[in-house]
Design an enzyme around this catalytic site. Structure first.
Site, short mmCIF file in Angstrom:
data_model
loop_
_atom_site.label_atom_id
_atom_site.label_comp_id
_atom_site.label_asym_id
_atom_site.label_seq_id
_atom_site.Cartn_x
_atom_site.Cartn_y
_atom_site.Cartn_z
N SER A 139 0.87 -1.19 0.00
CA SER A 139 0.00 0.00 0.00
C SER A 139 0.90 1.23 0.00
O SER A 139 2.08 1.14 0.38
CB SER A 139 -0.85 -0.02 1.28
OG SER A 139 -1.52 1.21 1.46
N TYR A 152 -2.51 -1.56 10.40
CA TYR A 152 -2.43 -1.67 8.93
C TYR A 152 -1.08 -1.16 8.44
O TYR A 152 -0.41 -1.79 7.62
CB TYR A 152 -3.58 -0.86 8.33
CG TYR A 152 -3.75 -0.99 6.83
CD1 TYR A 152 -4.49 -2.04 6.29
CD2 TYR A 152 -3.20 -0.06 5.96
CE1 TYR A 152 -4.67 -2.15 4.92
CE2 TYR A 152 -3.38 -0.16 4.59
CZ TYR A 152 -4.12 -1.21 4.06
OH TYR A 152 -4.30 -1.31 2.71
P1 NAD Z 1 -11.52 -6.13 -0.31
O1 NAD Z 1 -12.15 -6.07 1.05
O2 NAD Z 1 -12.35 -5.90 -1.50
O3 NAD Z 1 -10.74 -7.47 -0.50
C1 NAD Z 1 -10.07 -8.12 0.54
C2 NAD Z 1 -10.05 -9.58 0.22
O4 NAD Z 1 -9.40 -10.26 1.29
C3 NAD Z 1 -11.47 -10.17 0.08
O5 NAD Z 1 -11.47 -11.09 -0.98
C4 NAD Z 1 -11.65 -10.86 1.41
O6 NAD Z 1 -12.55 -11.94 1.32
C5 NAD Z 1 -10.24 -11.33 1.68
N1 NAD Z 1 -10.01 -11.69 3.07
C6 NAD Z 1 -10.26 -10.97 4.18
N2 NAD Z 1 -9.97 -11.69 5.27
C7 NAD Z 1 -9.51 -12.89 4.82
C8 NAD Z 1 -9.07 -14.06 5.47
N3 NAD Z 1 -9.03 -14.17 6.80
N4 NAD Z 1 -8.70 -15.11 4.69
C9 NAD Z 1 -8.76 -15.04 3.34
N5 NAD Z 1 -9.18 -13.96 2.68
C10 NAD Z 1 -9.53 -12.89 3.42
O7 NAD Z 1 -10.31 -5.08 -0.24
P2 NAD Z 1 -9.28 -4.57 -1.34
O8 NAD Z 1 -9.33 -3.09 -1.27
O9 NAD Z 1 -9.45 -5.26 -2.63
O10 NAD Z 1 -7.90 -4.99 -0.65
C11 NAD Z 1 -7.05 -5.98 -1.17
C12 NAD Z 1 -5.63 -5.69 -0.73
O11 NAD Z 1 -5.22 -4.44 -1.29
C13 NAD Z 1 -5.46 -5.59 0.77
O12 NAD Z 1 -4.24 -6.17 1.16
C14 NAD Z 1 -5.41 -4.09 0.99
O13 NAD Z 1 -4.71 -3.74 2.14
C15 NAD Z 1 -4.69 -3.64 -0.28
N6 NAD Z 1 -4.87 -2.23 -0.58
C16 NAD Z 1 -6.10 -1.74 -0.91
C17 NAD Z 1 -6.21 -0.39 -1.20
C18 NAD Z 1 -7.53 0.22 -1.57
O14 NAD Z 1 -7.60 1.45 -1.69
N7 NAD Z 1 -8.58 -0.54 -1.82
C19 NAD Z 1 -5.09 0.44 -1.17
C20 NAD Z 1 -3.87 -0.09 -0.84
C21 NAD Z 1 -3.77 -1.45 -0.56
#
Ligand code: NAD
Length: 257
Positions: A139, A152
């Site tokens: 991130s 986080y």
């Molecule tokens: P999201 O909530 O859409 O997806 C998260 C995924 O992780 C989902 O598929 C969920 O089912 C899964 N998950 C959660 N707990 C779990 C567990 N215990 N076991 C297995 N799977 C699990 O969120 P996202 O925004 O797509 O985030 C995905 C990644 O990207 C994360 O690591 C997040 O930190 C990172 N990220 C997101 C953003 C953003 O702006 N959306 C920015 C930077 C980094």
């Protein structure tokens, strides 16, 4: 670049960035393994949809990434892992002196420790295959900080550090390890932060998006899950064979500030 014949495991991929990355890797020819902690018809339907549209093999394997043995079992059950995308992640927003201990533990387990277990299980398979790519979804918060996100930010800085170590341990092999550092991408994880942030700052939804979330994203636009998938495909390509141990920011200029 065709990733035909390669198997990609994407943790936490029944939604958001993970699902977007799975789609783009499959469009590039890879067989993909979707994962989350649920076992629902719709999880398997997502895999069928990818397989039907891309002509690749796609399947869904349940595994709770907060549990080390289930992280390792995911890789073992998949049976092959050429491309490992450590993407599963959760968020919780609270001042550090009020941060619930169970949330801290869950964030560190899912966002950081899971990648240790999956990488440990996948590297022997990559070594046997003579090729591998570890792609960690960190991130902008792996490079910089914001208030109220201590767990986080600790986990994301941690995974950036682990990425560098894996890169050094595999440097003389045809294996790379890199981290993608997204800024804000409008996914369910980000949607879920909006109500808390509205409360914290006493702001409307629109103000939270414009003046809090995208305040530090100079482009003033959310990045997309397709863009994350495109960067993952690039990191899996031959063009990226000498890119290892680094971070690629996809943050609209956030970390340039
Ligand atoms: P999201 O909530 O859409 O997806 C998260 C995924 O992780 C989902 O598929 C969920 O089912 C899964 N998950 C959660 N707990 C779990 C567990 N215990 N076991 C297995 N799977 C699990 O969120 P996202 O925004 O797509 O985030 C995905 C990644 O990207 C994360 O690591 C997040 O930190 C990172 N990220 C997101 C953003 C953003 O702006 N959306 C920015 C930077 C980094």
């Amino acid at each position: 670049m065709s990733l035909s014949g390669k198997t990609a495991i994407i943790t936490g991929s029944n939604s958001g960035i993970g699902l977007g990355i799975a789609w783009e890797l499959a469009r590039a020819g890879a067989n993909v393994v979707l994962n989350s902690f649920t076992e629902r018809d719709e999880d398997h339907a997502l895999a069928r949809e990818i397989a039907d549209e891309t002509g690749t093999k796609a399947r869904y394997i349940k595994g709770d990434m907060s549990k080390g043995e289930e992280c390792r079992a995911l890789v073992e059950t998949a049976g092959a892992c050429d491309i490992l995308v450590n993407n599963a992640g959760i968020q919780h927003v609270a001042p550090i002196d009020q941060f619930p201990v169970d949330k801290w533990d869950a964030i560190i387990a899912i966002n950081l420790t899971s990648a240790f277990h999956t990488t440990a299980a996948a590297l022997p398979m990559m070594r046997k295959a003579g090729w591998g790519r570890v792609i960690n979804i960190a991130s902008a918060h792996g490079l910089t900080a914001s208030p109220y996100k201590s767990a986080y930010i600790a986990a994301k800085h941690g995974i950036v550090g682990m990425t560098k170590t894996v890169a050094l341990e595999t440097a003389e092999e045809p294996i790379t390890a890199n981290a993608i550092c997204p800024g804000y991408v409008l996914t369910p994880l980000v949607e879920a932060q909006i109500p808390d942030t509205m409360k914290e700052y006493d702001m409307s939804r629109e103000d939270v998006i414009k003046n809090v979330m995208l305040k530090r994203q100079p482009s003033k636009e959310f990045a997309t899950v397709e863009q994350m998938g495109g960067v993952a495909v690039f990191l899996a390509s031959d063009a990226a064979a000498q890119i290892t141990g680094t971070t690629i920011s996809v943050d609209g200029g956030w970390t340039a500030l």
